[in-house]
Enzyme design. Structure first.
Site, PDB file in Angstrom:
ATOM      1  N   PRO A 159       0.847  -1.192   0.000  1.00  0.00           N
ATOM      2  CG  PRO A 159       0.041  -1.001   2.190  1.00  0.00           C
ATOM      3  CD  PRO A 159       0.814  -1.910   1.286  1.00  0.00           C
ATOM      4  CG  MET A 160       3.588   2.115  -1.887  1.00  0.00           C
ATOM      5  SD  MET A 160       4.819   1.879  -3.205  1.00  0.00           S
ATOM      6  CE  MET A 160       3.892   0.875  -4.367  1.00  0.00           C
TER       7      MET A 160
ATOM      8  CD  GLN B  67      -1.864  -0.112   5.129  1.00  0.00           C
ATOM      9  OE1 GLN B  67      -1.664   0.995   4.668  1.00  0.00           O
ATOM     10  NE2 GLN B  67      -0.887  -0.940   5.486  1.00  0.00           N
TER      11      GLN B  67
ATOM     12  CB  CYS C 197       2.128   4.905   7.781  1.00  0.00           C
ATOM     13  SG  CYS C 197       2.265   6.477   6.903  1.00  0.00           S
TER      14      CYS C 197
ATOM     15  CG  ASN D  33       7.385  -3.491   2.693  1.00  0.00           C
ATOM     16  OD1 ASN D  33       7.066  -2.486   3.333  1.00  0.00           O
ATOM     17  ND2 ASN D  33       7.618  -3.429   1.404  1.00  0.00           N
TER      18      ASN D  33
ATOM     19  NE  ARG E 246      10.917   3.252  -1.930  1.00  0.00           N
ATOM     20  CZ  ARG E 246      12.063   3.544  -1.352  1.00  0.00           C
ATOM     21  NH1 ARG E 246      12.671   4.681  -1.656  1.00  0.00           N
ATOM     22  NH2 ARG E 246      12.617   2.721  -0.490  1.00  0.00           N
TER      23      ARG E 246
END
Length: 327
Positions: free
Chosen positions: A11-12, A64, A94, A205, A229
């Site tokens: 999730p970005m 998420q 985060c 991750n 990324r």
């Protein structure tokens, strides 16, 4: 363990929206895709279709959520049931300022008991697995001490699957971008956690940039690897051919991926959408290949112009073909 988690796309924020996920799905049928983080209050009070809608073609896809109030997270999980996600994930990783001020994200590594309360409340409302994405620690915590206690608490709360970003988060002094790059990676610690908690599904991750790395980590004993990324900036390199991890040979050429996107683009434009909303996620498709610069240029210069449509993608493909012939 669901086999989907052998490979997943992280999730970005501002990146992995529904258009990005649909694009990624044209390259891999099996990898688990994650939404951007959505806060529980946003789900409760915000425009639900805009926040939660996705194409059925995106499955398997996980939602998420961000938050630290068990009641809010339970309500958001209950609301999201109607969208039929394959998993609901709680963000405990985060490091952004707005996340800290709301007491969720990586700061929750300091409060594992609260995280346990949150996931239990979510599980009561979920019809799919509730998972957690965390860091190895924050600030001055000692990861080798903190992470096993955190995982033990998660296991006690009934969490069977945790994705571990193998870096600390520094809540003071580093920007979110710096928190993705500066704290050193600690893969051996994550591998040690898999040995210590063999019954849990543990995925790593952070810093993974190739399918060879993914295979190496799976061979070392991890259940899965989450790409961030690299899956965005060079998607063909890490997603095309990834289904071989499941013994499948789905590996379309990038040009075929573009062709598969055209009906989706047309439908989006017919609903009043803008081409740029989709093509901004596709700029890296030809990264490192002849014509990559022309592909990016045509899309970057033209996609935001009024009336831009599928023919722009065809023109960008033409630039790729010209460069390939000249190479």
């Amino acid at each position: 363990m669901t086999q989907a988690h052998r490979l997943s796309v992280a999730p970005m924020m501002d990146w992995t929206d529904r258009h990005c996920r649909y694009f990624h799905r044209q390259m891999t049928r099996r990898a688990m895709l994650y939404t951007e983080m959505v806060t529980a209050p946003a789900v409760i009070h915000g425009p639900k279709p805009r926040l939660l809608d996705f194409s059925a073609a995106e499955h398997p896809v996980a939602l998420q959520l961000g938050g630290s109030d068990p009641a809010e997270l339970a309500q958001a999980t209950r609301i999201a049931r109607d969208w039929r996600y394959d998993e609901v994930n709680l963000n405990v990783g985060c490091p952004s300022d707005r996340v800290q001020s709301g007491c969720f994200g990586a700061v929750l590594m300091l409060r594992p008991g609260l995280v346990a309360d949150c996931v239990k409340a979510m599980q009561d409302q979920a019809e799919v697995p509730v998972t957690v994405k965390c860091r190895i620690g924050v600030d001055d915590q000692e990861p080798a001490e903190v992470l096993p206690r955190f995982l033990e608490t998660m296991a006690g709360a009934g969490v069977g699957h945790v994705i571990i970003h193998a870096r600390k988060a520094w809540l003071q002094g580093l920007s979110p971008k710096e928190n993705r790059e500066i704290p050193p990676l600690d893969y051996p610690l994550v591998l040690a956690m898999k040995r210590q908690f063999p019954q849990m599904t543990l995925c790593l991750n952070g810093g993974v940039t190739s399918l060879d790395q993914v295979r190496g980590l799976l061979d070392a004993g991890l259940d899965g690897v989450m790409l961030g990324r690299a899956a965005y900036h060079d998607p063909a390199a890490v997603l095309i051919g990834a289904d071989a991890l499941w013994g499948e040979d789905f590996a379309p050429e990038p040009a075929a991926v573009v062709a598969a996107m055209l009906p989706y683009v047309e439908a989006h434009l017919a609903q009043g959408g803008r081409l740029h909303s989709i093509t901004r996620h596709m700029l890296g498709l030809f990264h490192g290949r002849p014509g990559a610069r022309g592909w990016r240029r045509v899309l970057s210069e033209g996609a935001s112009k009024p009336g831009a449509g599928p023919e722009l993608l065809q023109a960008a493909l033409g630039a790729v073909a010209e460069a390939a012939q000249a190479a």
